[in-house]
Design a protein around this motif. Structure first.
Motif, mmCIF file in Angstrom:
data_model
loop_
_atom_site.group_PDB
_atom_site.id
_atom_site.type_symbol
_atom_site.label_atom_id
_atom_site.label_comp_id
_atom_site.label_asym_id
_atom_site.label_seq_id
_atom_site.Cartn_x
_atom_site.Cartn_y
_atom_site.Cartn_z
ATOM 1 N N UNK A 5 0.802 -1.227 0.000
ATOM 2 C CA UNK A 5 0.000 0.000 0.000
ATOM 3 C C UNK A 5 0.833 1.273 0.000
ATOM 4 N N UNK A 6 2.151 1.163 0.028
ATOM 5 C CA UNK A 6 2.954 2.388 0.051
ATOM 6 C C UNK A 6 2.852 3.100 -1.299
ATOM 7 N N UNK A 7 2.834 4.449 -1.299
ATOM 8 C CA UNK A 7 2.683 5.198 -2.550
ATOM 9 C C UNK A 7 3.830 4.921 -3.516
ATOM 10 N N UNK A 8 3.489 4.925 -4.790
ATOM 11 C CA UNK A 8 4.487 4.722 -5.835
ATOM 12 C C UNK A 8 4.958 6.089 -6.350
ATOM 13 N N UNK A 9 6.241 6.195 -6.597
ATOM 14 C CA UNK A 9 6.810 7.447 -7.101
ATOM 15 C C UNK A 9 6.799 7.435 -8.626
ATOM 16 N N UNK A 10 6.289 8.514 -9.196
ATOM 17 C CA UNK A 10 6.222 8.662 -10.654
ATOM 18 C C UNK A 10 6.817 10.011 -11.016
ATOM 19 N N UNK A 11 7.840 10.015 -11.848
ATOM 20 C CA UNK A 11 8.523 11.242 -12.269
ATOM 21 C C UNK A 11 8.345 11.393 -13.775
ATOM 22 N N UNK A 12 7.807 12.550 -14.193
ATOM 23 C CA UNK A 12 7.529 12.807 -15.602
ATOM 24 C C UNK A 12 8.085 14.172 -16.001
ATOM 25 N N UNK A 13 8.529 14.320 -17.246
ATOM 26 C CA UNK A 13 8.996 15.634 -17.709
ATOM 27 C C UNK A 13 7.815 16.554 -17.990
ATOM 28 N N UNK A 14 8.050 17.854 -17.795
ATOM 29 C CA UNK A 14 6.994 18.829 -18.038
ATOM 30 C C UNK A 14 7.581 20.171 -18.440
ATOM 31 N N UNK A 15 6.785 20.972 -19.108
ATOM 32 C CA UNK A 15 7.189 22.309 -19.555
ATOM 33 C C UNK A 15 6.282 23.349 -18.907
ATOM 34 N N UNK A 16 6.889 24.410 -18.380
ATOM 35 C CA UNK A 16 6.132 25.468 -17.733
ATOM 36 C C UNK A 16 5.495 26.370 -18.784
ATOM 37 N N UNK A 72 2.718 44.361 -28.304
ATOM 38 C CA UNK A 72 3.346 43.847 -27.089
ATOM 39 C C UNK A 72 3.020 42.361 -26.951
ATOM 40 N N UNK A 73 3.839 41.671 -26.162
ATOM 41 C CA UNK A 73 3.521 40.326 -25.684
ATOM 42 C C UNK A 73 3.475 40.375 -24.164
ATOM 43 N N UNK A 74 2.484 39.695 -23.588
ATOM 44 C CA UNK A 74 2.291 39.705 -22.141
ATOM 45 C C UNK A 74 2.183 38.285 -21.616
ATOM 46 N N UNK A 75 2.685 38.076 -20.399
ATOM 47 C CA UNK A 75 2.534 36.794 -19.721
ATOM 48 C C UNK A 75 2.073 37.061 -18.303
ATOM 49 N N UNK A 76 1.267 36.137 -17.801
ATOM 50 C CA UNK A 76 0.857 36.160 -16.396
ATOM 51 C C UNK A 76 1.423 34.900 -15.760
ATOM 52 N N UNK A 77 2.517 35.056 -15.000
ATOM 53 C CA UNK A 77 3.247 33.905 -14.471
ATOM 54 C C UNK A 77 3.207 33.825 -12.953
ATOM 55 N N UNK A 78 2.266 34.553 -12.337
ATOM 56 C CA UNK A 78 2.137 34.449 -10.881
ATOM 57 C C UNK A 78 1.771 33.024 -10.489
ATOM 58 N N UNK A 79 0.965 32.376 -11.328
ATOM 59 C CA UNK A 79 0.731 30.929 -11.237
ATOM 60 C C UNK A 79 1.095 30.335 -12.590
ATOM 61 N N UNK A 80 1.909 29.304 -12.572
ATOM 62 C CA UNK A 80 2.342 28.665 -13.804
ATOM 63 C C UNK A 80 1.621 27.333 -13.982
ATOM 64 N N UNK A 81 1.418 26.964 -15.228
ATOM 65 C CA UNK A 81 0.863 25.655 -15.560
ATOM 66 C C UNK A 81 2.000 24.744 -16.020
ATOM 67 N N UNK A 82 1.954 23.499 -15.567
ATOM 68 C CA UNK A 82 2.897 22.484 -16.049
ATOM 69 C C UNK A 82 2.060 21.323 -16.589
#
Length: 351
Positions: free
Chosen positions: A54-65, A198-208
């Protein structure tokens, strides 16, 4: 006479004592024999309990912000840049003035439209008086009234276009690109047909965004915590939370897209960065595992030796799954909480 009376009684008593002594001796011998048999057939073994992993399994995946909001701002009217107020790296608020566009053609069209609207209004008012006096027909009056309404609508449209002379921020964020300078001729439109301002970004919260394999897709749910590891920030783990899942697998890659949101109040992370997302996944259908040294492969197939509730040896055939090194996954043949013998030998006999 005394001997005749007590003689038989004494003989019977003596015989009874002999019978009792013989029976006691026989019972004692049987008891000793039973103890001997029991002592010679009892075996001491080391056991472990079969449990679910029942111990949690570790899963590591690549991601882009990716930025939470990202856009390129285009002009809504043709003209040239009169002034710009912000530059690359500036933080702006929603509705803040970014630049001003001079639109002489629109200004000229607006002046003409105002004059036409005023003439159309005067004409409509005059025809209203005449129709009340029955000097002109109702149809002629309606035509002039509609002409006034059309002129009024055209004026309002040009006033809205003139309002596009001021370029404002659509949301709070940071300026990531400035593509104009004072005097730059700009064209209204989007994409290839317009001039990007112009180009604008809102990065106060990022999506991965990560793509989870089919075997782990069922464990993904909203609210699941994750750790974000970035090579450029050694020793720092950033906390993230699963906010939504695609709910379907890509038939080509057999993966499901998952969105993780990462707070970025201090601006440490940037949109476009590459990182790794680490999940600890609870396994709701965890398999039963036994120690590897409890496993025996015999001619009948893989087996384990179990200890029954009445302390009897039982050889149990099992189906083996994955090998975890120190543990083996049991797919079938073994119930949870069963006692299995560690390092069983061939001397253990069924029963």
């Amino acid at each position: 006479r005394s001997i005749a009376v007590w003689g038989p009684i004494a003989a019977v008593t003596f015989i009874a004592i002999l019978v009792i002594l013989g029976a006691w001796r026989r019972i004692s011998q049987r008891h000793d024999q039973k103890d001997f048999v029991q002592k010679t057939t009892q075996i001491q073994v080391n056991v472990a309990t079969a449990q679910r992993d029942a111990k949690p399994k570790e899963l590591v995946l690549p991601g882009t912000f990716q930025a939470f909001n990202q856009t390129t701002i285009f002009p809504r009217s043709n003209g040239y840049v009169k002034s710009w107020k912000v530059d690359i790296g500036d933080n702006v608020q929603a509705g803040q003035l970014l630049a001003e566009i001079a639109t002489p053609e629109v200004d000229q069209q607006l002046a003409q439209a105002r004059a036409q609207e005023e003439i159309a209004k005067l004409t409509a008012d005059r025809w209203r008086d005449l129709v009340q006096k029955n000097v002109v027909s109702k149809q002629e009056y309606d035509q002039n009234e509609k002409a006034y309404e059309a002129a009024k609508a055209n004026l309002q449209q040009l006033e809205k276009i003139q309002g596009f002379q001021q370029i404002v921020a659509p949301f709070a964020g940071k300026i990531s690109a400035r593509n104009i300078d004072v005097g730059t001729l700009v064209t209204a439109g989007t994409g290839n047909s317009g001039t990007p301002l112009f180009s604008m970004v809102q990065s106060d919260v990022l999506r991965v965004y990560v793509f989870v394999p089919q075997t782990n897709a069922a464990s993904m749910r909203e609210g699941l915590k994750a750790k974000i590891i970035v090579q450029e920030r050694p020793g720092q783990d950033f906390e993230g939370t699963v906010t939504r899942t695609a709910g379907a697998l890509d038939p080509t890659s057999r993966t499901m897209q998952v969105e993780v949101q990462v707070p970025n109040h201090d601006g440490t992370l940037y949109a476009g960065m590459y990182g790794q997302v680490k999940f600890l996944l609870p396994d709701d259908n965890a398999p039963i595992v036994v120690p590897a040294d409890a496993f025996v492969f015999r001619s009948q197939g893989p087996q384990v030796v179990t200890v029954t509730n009445d302390n009897r040896i039982h050889w149990q055939k099992i189906s083996v799954g994955r090998d975890f090194g120190t543990q083996l996954e049991v797919l079938d043949g073994l119930a949870e909480n069963t006692k299995v013998v560690i390092n069983p030998s061939d001397d253990l006999v069924e029963g």
